[in-house]
Every structure is written in C-alpha cells, then in structure tokens.
Design a protein around this motif. Structure first.
Motif, PDB file in Angstrom:
ATOM      1  N   GLY A 383     -12.922  36.291 -17.264  1.00 60.09           N
ATOM      2  CA  GLY A 383     -14.113  35.566 -17.696  1.00 60.09           C
ATOM      3  C   GLY A 383     -15.250  36.506 -18.066  1.00 60.09           C
ATOM      4  N   ARG A 384     -16.223  35.958 -18.809  1.00 63.08           N
ATOM      5  CA  ARG A 384     -17.358  36.748 -19.280  1.00 63.08           C
ATOM      6  C   ARG A 384     -18.175  37.252 -18.099  1.00 63.08           C
ATOM      7  NH1 ARG A 384     -18.724  35.838 -24.650  1.00 63.08           N
ATOM      8  NH2 ARG A 384     -20.919  36.263 -24.188  1.00 63.08           N
ATOM      9  N   GLY A 385     -18.636  38.514 -18.221  1.00 60.61           N
ATOM     10  CA  GLY A 385     -19.455  39.110 -17.188  1.00 60.61           C
ATOM     11  C   GLY A 385     -18.688  39.679 -16.007  1.00 60.61           C
ATOM     12  N   ALA A 386     -17.363  39.605 -16.032  1.00 63.53           N
ATOM     13  CA  ALA A 386     -16.558  40.111 -14.909  1.00 63.53           C
ATOM     14  C   ALA A 386     -16.518  41.635 -14.937  1.00 63.53           C
ATOM     15  CB  ALA A 386     -15.146  39.550 -14.975  1.00 63.53           C
ATOM     16  N   HIS A 387     -16.306  42.229 -13.795  1.00 62.11           N
ATOM     17  CA  HIS A 387     -16.191  43.673 -13.665  1.00 62.11           C
ATOM     18  C   HIS A 387     -14.775  44.003 -13.167  1.00 62.11           C
ATOM     19  CE1 HIS A 387     -20.468  42.697 -13.194  1.00 62.11           C
ATOM     20  NE2 HIS A 387     -20.716  43.879 -13.760  1.00 62.11           N
ATOM     21  N   THR A 388     -14.111  44.907 -13.851  1.00 59.16           N
ATOM     22  CA  THR A 388     -12.754  45.326 -13.496  1.00 59.16           C
ATOM     23  C   THR A 388     -12.778  46.798 -13.166  1.00 59.16           C
ATOM     24  OG1 THR A 388     -11.794  43.652 -14.960  1.00 59.16           O
ATOM     25  CG2 THR A 388     -10.368  45.471 -14.263  1.00 59.16           C
ATOM     26  N   GLU A 389     -12.096  47.158 -12.106  1.00 57.33           N
ATOM     27  CA  GLU A 389     -12.106  48.539 -11.630  1.00 57.33           C
ATOM     28  C   GLU A 389     -10.681  49.052 -11.475  1.00 57.33           C
ATOM     29  OE1 GLU A 389     -14.801  50.504  -8.323  1.00 57.33           O
ATOM     30  OE2 GLU A 389     -13.006  49.632  -7.391  1.00 57.33           O
ATOM     31  N   LEU A 390     -10.483  50.283 -11.952  1.00 54.78           N
ATOM     32  CA  LEU A 390      -9.216  51.000 -11.769  1.00 54.78           C
ATOM     33  C   LEU A 390      -9.408  52.030 -10.662  1.00 54.78           C
ATOM     34  CD1 LEU A 390      -8.147  51.588 -15.464  1.00 54.78           C
ATOM     35  CD2 LEU A 390      -6.664  50.589 -13.730  1.00 54.78           C
ATOM     36  N   ALA A 391      -8.494  52.042  -9.675  1.00 53.28           N
ATOM     37  CA  ALA A 391      -8.626  52.968  -8.543  1.00 53.28           C
ATOM     38  C   ALA A 391      -7.272  53.598  -8.254  1.00 53.28           C
ATOM     39  CB  ALA A 391      -9.155  52.251  -7.304  1.00 53.28           C
ATOM     40  N   VAL A 392      -7.323  54.903  -7.916  1.00 59.14           N
ATOM     41  CA  VAL A 392      -6.120  55.648  -7.539  1.00 59.14           C
ATOM     42  C   VAL A 392      -6.330  56.184  -6.124  1.00 59.14           C
ATOM     43  CG1 VAL A 392      -4.573  57.560  -8.078  1.00 59.14           C
ATOM     44  CG2 VAL A 392      -5.698  56.292  -9.935  1.00 59.14           C
ATOM     45  N   ALA A 393      -5.350  55.973  -5.261  1.00 55.78           N
ATOM     46  CA  ALA A 393      -5.415  56.469  -3.879  1.00 55.78           C
ATOM     47  C   ALA A 393      -4.070  57.082  -3.531  1.00 55.78           C
ATOM     48  CB  ALA A 393      -5.757  55.343  -2.904  1.00 55.78           C
ATOM     49  N   THR A 394      -4.108  58.079  -2.668  1.00 53.99           N
ATOM     50  CA  THR A 394      -2.881  58.756  -2.237  1.00 53.99           C
ATOM     51  C   THR A 394      -2.711  58.596  -0.732  1.00 53.99           C
ATOM     52  OG1 THR A 394      -4.042  60.858  -1.944  1.00 53.99           O
ATOM     53  CG2 THR A 394      -3.028  60.454  -4.089  1.00 53.99           C
ATOM     54  N   GLU A 395      -1.463  58.596  -0.304  1.00 53.91           N
ATOM     55  CA  GLU A 395      -1.082  58.595   1.101  1.00 53.91           C
ATOM     56  C   GLU A 395       0.230  59.365   1.199  1.00 53.91           C
ATOM     57  OE1 GLU A 395       0.841  54.653   2.285  1.00 53.91           O
ATOM     58  OE2 GLU A 395      -0.573  54.037   0.725  1.00 53.91           O
ATOM     59  N   PRO A 396       0.615  59.791   2.391  1.00 54.61           N
ATOM     60  CA  PRO A 396       1.828  60.611   2.510  1.00 54.61           C
ATOM     61  C   PRO A 396       3.042  59.948   1.859  1.00 54.61           C
ATOM     62  CG  PRO A 396       0.628  60.617   4.588  1.00 54.61           C
ATOM     63  CD  PRO A 396      -0.059  59.630   3.698  1.00 54.61           C
ATOM     64  N   GLY A 397       3.517  60.578   0.791  1.00 51.58           N
ATOM     65  CA  GLY A 397       4.726  60.096   0.120  1.00 51.58           C
ATOM     66  C   GLY A 397       4.512  59.006  -0.908  1.00 51.58           C
ATOM     67  N   TRP A 398       3.283  58.535  -1.069  1.00 52.95           N
ATOM     68  CA  TRP A 398       3.049  57.406  -1.973  1.00 52.95           C
ATOM     69  C   TRP A 398       1.739  57.613  -2.749  1.00 52.95           C
ATOM     70  CZ3 TRP A 398       6.830  53.796  -2.397  1.00 52.95           C
ATOM     71  CH2 TRP A 398       7.758  53.738  -1.359  1.00 52.95           C
ATOM     72  N   VAL A 399       1.688  56.944  -3.901  1.00 56.68           N
ATOM     73  CA  VAL A 399       0.474  56.878  -4.713  1.00 56.68           C
ATOM     74  C   VAL A 399       0.244  55.416  -5.061  1.00 56.68           C
ATOM     75  CG1 VAL A 399      -0.620  57.502  -6.891  1.00 56.68           C
ATOM     76  CG2 VAL A 399       0.754  59.191  -5.663  1.00 56.68           C
ATOM     77  N   ALA A 400      -0.978  54.942  -4.835  1.00 58.98           N
ATOM     78  CA  ALA A 400      -1.313  53.540  -5.095  1.00 58.98           C
ATOM     79  C   ALA A 400      -2.352  53.461  -6.203  1.00 58.98           C
ATOM     80  CB  ALA A 400      -1.846  52.873  -3.830  1.00 58.98           C
ATOM     81  N   VAL A 401      -2.072  52.629  -7.197  1.00 63.56           N
ATOM     82  CA  VAL A 401      -3.010  52.364  -8.293  1.00 63.56           C
ATOM     83  C   VAL A 401      -3.359  50.886  -8.230  1.00 63.56           C
ATOM     84  CG1 VAL A 401      -3.439  52.499 -10.761  1.00 63.56           C
ATOM     85  CG2 VAL A 401      -1.928  54.177  -9.674  1.00 63.56           C
ATOM     86  N   THR A 402      -4.647  50.571  -8.191  1.00 63.49           N
ATOM     87  CA  THR A 402      -5.095  49.190  -8.030  1.00 63.49           C
ATOM     88  C   THR A 402      -5.990  48.797  -9.192  1.00 63.49           C
ATOM     89  OG1 THR A 402      -5.057  49.473  -5.628  1.00 63.49           O
ATOM     90  CG2 THR A 402      -6.221  47.557  -6.474  1.00 63.49           C
ATOM     91  N   VAL A 403      -5.748  47.609  -9.716  1.00 60.49           N
ATOM     92  CA  VAL A 403      -6.600  46.998 -10.745  1.00 60.49           C
ATOM     93  C   VAL A 403      -7.210  45.758 -10.111  1.00 60.49           C
ATOM     94  CG1 VAL A 403      -6.716  46.010 -13.048  1.00 60.49           C
ATOM     95  CG2 VAL A 403      -5.117  47.884 -12.581  1.00 60.49           C
ATOM     96  N   ARG A 404      -8.525  45.784  -9.865  1.00 65.11           N
ATOM     97  CA  ARG A 404      -9.187  44.649  -9.214  1.00 65.11           C
ATOM     98  C   ARG A 404     -10.368  44.177 -10.058  1.00 65.11           C
ATOM     99  NH1 ARG A 404     -10.436  48.916  -5.735  1.00 65.11           N
ATOM    100  NH2 ARG A 404      -8.912  48.155  -4.236  1.00 65.11           N
ATOM    101  N   ASP A 405     -10.575  42.873 -10.064  1.00 64.24           N
ATOM    102  CA  ASP A 405     -11.709  42.312 -10.798  1.00 64.24           C
ATOM    103  C   ASP A 405     -12.405  41.267  -9.934  1.00 64.24           C
ATOM    104  OD1 ASP A 405     -10.717  39.518 -11.368  1.00 64.24           O
ATOM    105  OD2 ASP A 405      -9.131  40.626 -12.386  1.00 64.24           O
ATOM    106  N   ASP A 406     -13.612  40.925 -10.307  1.00 65.51           N
ATOM    107  CA  ASP A 406     -14.382  39.905  -9.596  1.00 65.51           C
ATOM    108  C   ASP A 406     -14.532  38.665 -10.459  1.00 65.51           C
ATOM    109  OD1 ASP A 406     -16.035  40.899 -11.524  1.00 65.51           O
ATOM    110  OD2 ASP A 406     -17.708  41.380 -10.184  1.00 65.51           O
ATOM    111  N   GLY A 407     -13.472  38.378 -11.224  1.00 66.12           N
ATOM    112  CA  GLY A 407     -13.501  37.235 -12.126  1.00 66.12           C
ATOM    113  C   GLY A 407     -13.193  35.932 -11.420  1.00 66.12           C
ATOM    114  N   ALA A 408     -12.681  34.968 -12.207  1.00 65.46           N
ATOM    115  CA  ALA A 408     -12.440  33.627 -11.679  1.00 65.46           C
ATOM    116  C   ALA A 408     -11.312  33.601 -10.662  1.00 65.46           C
ATOM    117  CB  ALA A 408     -12.118  32.673 -12.842  1.00 65.46           C
TER     118      ALA A 408
END
Length: 473
Positions: A383-408
């Motif tokens: 939706g209009r005015g929403a904010h979307t964020e890309l985040a990368v985090a690491t932990e032992p043996g793994w890599v996590a990529v998250t796409v989060r928004d504050d939309g509807a």
C-alpha cells in the motif's frame, strides 16, 4: 517374528519362575532339615543328661525306661554306650552298622557334629544325631539317635509339589500373556503392512528407467514381518517419489508445450488489433490481458516445477564457484533494481545496517530470484506510504535475509497459507497467480534453507529466508 517373540517371552518367563521357585524350594528343604535336626538334637541332649545321671547314680533303669518309651512312641532307634563303648541301652539300633559305629566314635571323642545334608524327597530314610555323655573334660559315653526323615521328606515333597504346580500355572499365565502381547504387537503391524501393500498396488508403476534405491530391509534385515513391512514401505516410498517426479515433469512439460501456442496466439491477437472496431476494443484488450495472465501462470508453473526438482539446478550449474555468493552484495543489487518500482508505488525501500559480507552456499541469481518475490509482493500489496526494509544477519552456520514491511499485511488465518500453491490473500488486489512464495520456498528448501512468513505488529509482513552459510573458500 511371532515365534521369536514368543520364544523370548517364554525364556524370560521361565527364568523368572525358576529364579523364584528354586530358591524357595531350597529354603523350604533347608528349614525343614534344620527343624528335624534341632528337635532330635534336643532329644539327644536329654538322653545324654539322663545317661550322665545314671553313671553318677550307678542306676540306668530310668534311662532305659525313657529310651524304651521314646522308641515305642516315635519308632526311632536309640543307642547309649558307656565310656568304654559298650552298649548300655539299645532300643533297636544296629551296633555293627558302620554309620552308627562312626557316630559313636566321634561322640566319644567329643568331636563337633558334622553338618547334616539338606533333605530331599528322595533322600536317605534316616539320619544319625550323636551327642557325648558328660562334660568336655570327662566323656562317659555317647548317645546316638537314628532319626526317621520320612515325615520331613514328605513335608518337603508336598511343598515342592505346590511350588511346581504354582510354577506351571505361572508359566501358563505367562504363555497366555505372551501370546496376547505378541498378537497385540503384531496385529497392527500386519494391518499396516497390508494397507501399505494395497496403497502401493494402487499407485502408478515406477518407470522402467528409474533406478530403485537400496531397501531398508536389504540394509538392516530383521524379522520376516518387519522385512515385509519395510519392503512394502520401500515400494510405496519409491512409487510416491516417482509419481511426484512424474507430476513435476508433467507440469513442466505441459507449461513448456503450451507456451508456443500462447506465443502464437499473442502474435495473432497483436496482428488483429488494427482491424478491431472501437466497440470491441475493450473486449479485445481484455482477451489480450487474459492471454498475458495465462502466459505468466504457465511461466510460474514451469518455475515451480524446476524449483521443486533439485536435479534440474545441478544440471544448469556451470562452475563450483557459482554456488556461492555474498548475500550483502545481492541485497544491495536488489535494492538498486527495485528502488524505482517502490518509488513509483509511493513507497520507501531501505537496507538495514548489515555485516561487511555474508557468504551463502547459493548462487547469486538464485538468491536474487528468491528475494524478488517478497520485494514484488511488498511493492504491489503493502500500500501507499509503506516502508520496506531489507536486512541481512549472520549466525553460526547460517545467513538470514529478511524482507519486512509495515503495510496492510494479511489476515492472521492466512499467514500459514501464503506458501500454498495458487493461494492469494483475501485483501490482495486482482492479478497474480499465487505461485510466487511457493516458488521462493521451493528454491530455498532445495538448497537446505527455510522460508518463513510472519506477521508484524501492529500491521505488516516479514518474509525470512534462512540459508546455509558458505564454507571458507
């Protein structure tokens, strides 16, 4: 298996019964033997005291009368000898019997009496109990009682019979319990094996070019019932896997075969556009849109079929280095690629602070294909005015990529269904095939990772992609 189970349970029951019955039988025999020995030892001590009094008084008539009454009452022989070993009173004893002679000699030497052997129902009919006459310093003779063991042996025999009967009853109960237990254990096993066989028979036969894996029964063996169940399960699993592969191949072949006719249909529609009158133009444009939607749907089915077949990826990978990438760099590339789309949708796309690098065991184009799905969904549905964020985090043996928004966001009951094929949220506008997240989830799972969908409070959606970290190169 039933025979082996019954044998094992029977052996266990027999050991348990014997472990109880044998010690109990020996204990009863020992107790009855000690009871007889103690009773006859008391009688021998009494006769020894009377014999000592007779020696002191010089009159043995009282001793003789007592011995005679004892012999008549109990039917047991009694022998009393003086200090020289000469019989002073004899009530039925055989003075020439070697056992009697040895008992007399031992008593006259004031030797400690030997331990009496444990009585058994088939033991000796008599036992000798000897006592010296007089004190330990002055021995004036000996008393020997030839005690009958008939009653004691009969008591022991009756007790042993009761124990044997009880053991037989216990073994019978154990056997019935073992049979019932074996049936209880094996009946569902047999029913399961039969059900698996029926299910396997109803499945399509594996293709001739398919190589069957080594069966569980072939690797581990086991009882016949377990081998039969393992064989049926192997056949079912093989048939199901082969059917799933065939289904994916059918979807891929169908989607691929239909793309050419759709492409030809699109060309024909484009060529017909100048000849379409104005009154039918909207209908013509609608038909073109449906053809485009059908083409996108077939492309999605083809992508999903390929994503669910890891072997297909292995065939198109060219070099080993292509299987590794820096997730931080891929996220930066996707940010550049999608900025204009989010700006056009009046939304903001940003990248959260990330580590310097995060290598994952996934090719860059595959990770980009996975991230494009949640980015596309956010730009279209947040939706209009929403904010979307890309985040990368690491932990032992793994890599996590998250796409989060504050939309509807989506309704709570629909969160778990978003990775289901063809499912679209009730709040989603028209368009879309419902295959984006299933394709992304299949691509992630094919590389040993997981894709999760979570709601954000108070509103919004987060798509998390967790992939194995790359080993040091």
């Amino acid at each position: 298996m039933r025979r082996r189970l019954l044998v094992a349970l029977t052996v266990f029951a027999a050991i348990a019964v014997l472990a109880f019955a044998v010690p109990l039988s020996l204990t009863i025999a020992t107790s009855r033997t000690q009871q007889l020995v103690l009773a006859r030892s008391g009688d021998a001590d009494r006769f020894a005291n009377l014999a000592d009094d007779a020696v002191t008084a010089g009159d043995s008539r009282a001793l003789a009368d007592e011995v005679s009454r004892y012999h008549e009452l109990y039917g047991e022989n009694v022998l009393v000898v003086d200090a020289r070993g000469t019989p002073a009173v004899n009530a039925g004893a055989d003075v020439t019997d070697p056992g009697v002679v040895a008992a007399v000699a031992a008593a006259r030497r004031n030797q400690r009496p030997h331990a009496v052997d444990k009585l058994t129902p088939w033991g000796a009919p008599t036992m000798l109990v000897a006592r010296p006459v007089g004190t330990g310093v002055q021995v004036n003779g000996a008393v020997v009682i030839e005690a009958s063991t008939a009653r004691a042996r009969a008591d022991i025999g009756r007790a042993w019979v009761v124990i044997v009967v009880g053991g037989v009853v216990a073994m019978t109960l154990f056997m019935l319990l073992a049979v019932t237990l074996s049936r209880w254990v094996l009946r569902p096993l047999a029913a399961l094996s039969h059900a698996v066989e029926e299910l396997t028979a109803a499945l399509p036969k594996p293709r001739a070019d398919t190589v069957a894996p080594v069966s569980i029964a072939g690797r581990h063996g086991g009882p016949p019932e377990m081998r039969a169940l393992a064989g049926s399960f192997d056949a079912m699993a093989f048939a199901v896997a082969d059917s799933a592969d065939a289904q994916r191949q059918l979807v891929a072949d169908t989607a691929h075969a239909m793309r050419n006719p759709l492409a030809a249909l699109t060309i024909r529609l484009d060529s017909l556009e100048p000849a379409i009158p104005e009154s039918a133009a909207s209908t013509f444009r609608g038909a073109g849109a449906e053809v485009d939607r059908l083409t996108a749907l077939l492309d999605g089915l083809l992508s999903l079929a390929v994503a669910e077949t890891p072997a297909a990826f292995d065939a198109v990978r060219s070099a080993a280095d292509d299987r590794y990438c820096d997730a931080v760099q891929v996220v930066a590339d996707r940010f550049d690629a999608w900025c204009s789309a989010f700006a056009a949708a009046d939304q903001e796309l940003r990248v959260a602070p990330s580590p310097a690098h995060a290598d994952v065991a996934v090719a860059a184009d595959v990770l980009a294909q996975i991230l494009d799905v949640p980015l596309s969904n956010s730009s279209r549905y947040a939706g209009r005015g929403a904010h979307t964020e890309l985040a990368v985090a690491t932990e032992p043996g793994w890599v996590a990529v998250t796409v989060r928004d504050d939309g509807a966001g989506v309704r709570p009951g629909e969160i778990d269904k978003l990775t289901t094929r063809f499912f679209r949220g009730s709040s989603a506008p028209a368009g879309g095939s419902g295959l984006g997240l299933p394709i992304a989830a299949a691509l992630t799972q094919a590389r040993g990772g997981t894709l999760t969908v979570e709601a954000i409070h108070p509103h919004g959606l987060a798509i998390g992609v967790r992939l194995p970290a790359a080993v040091d190169r």
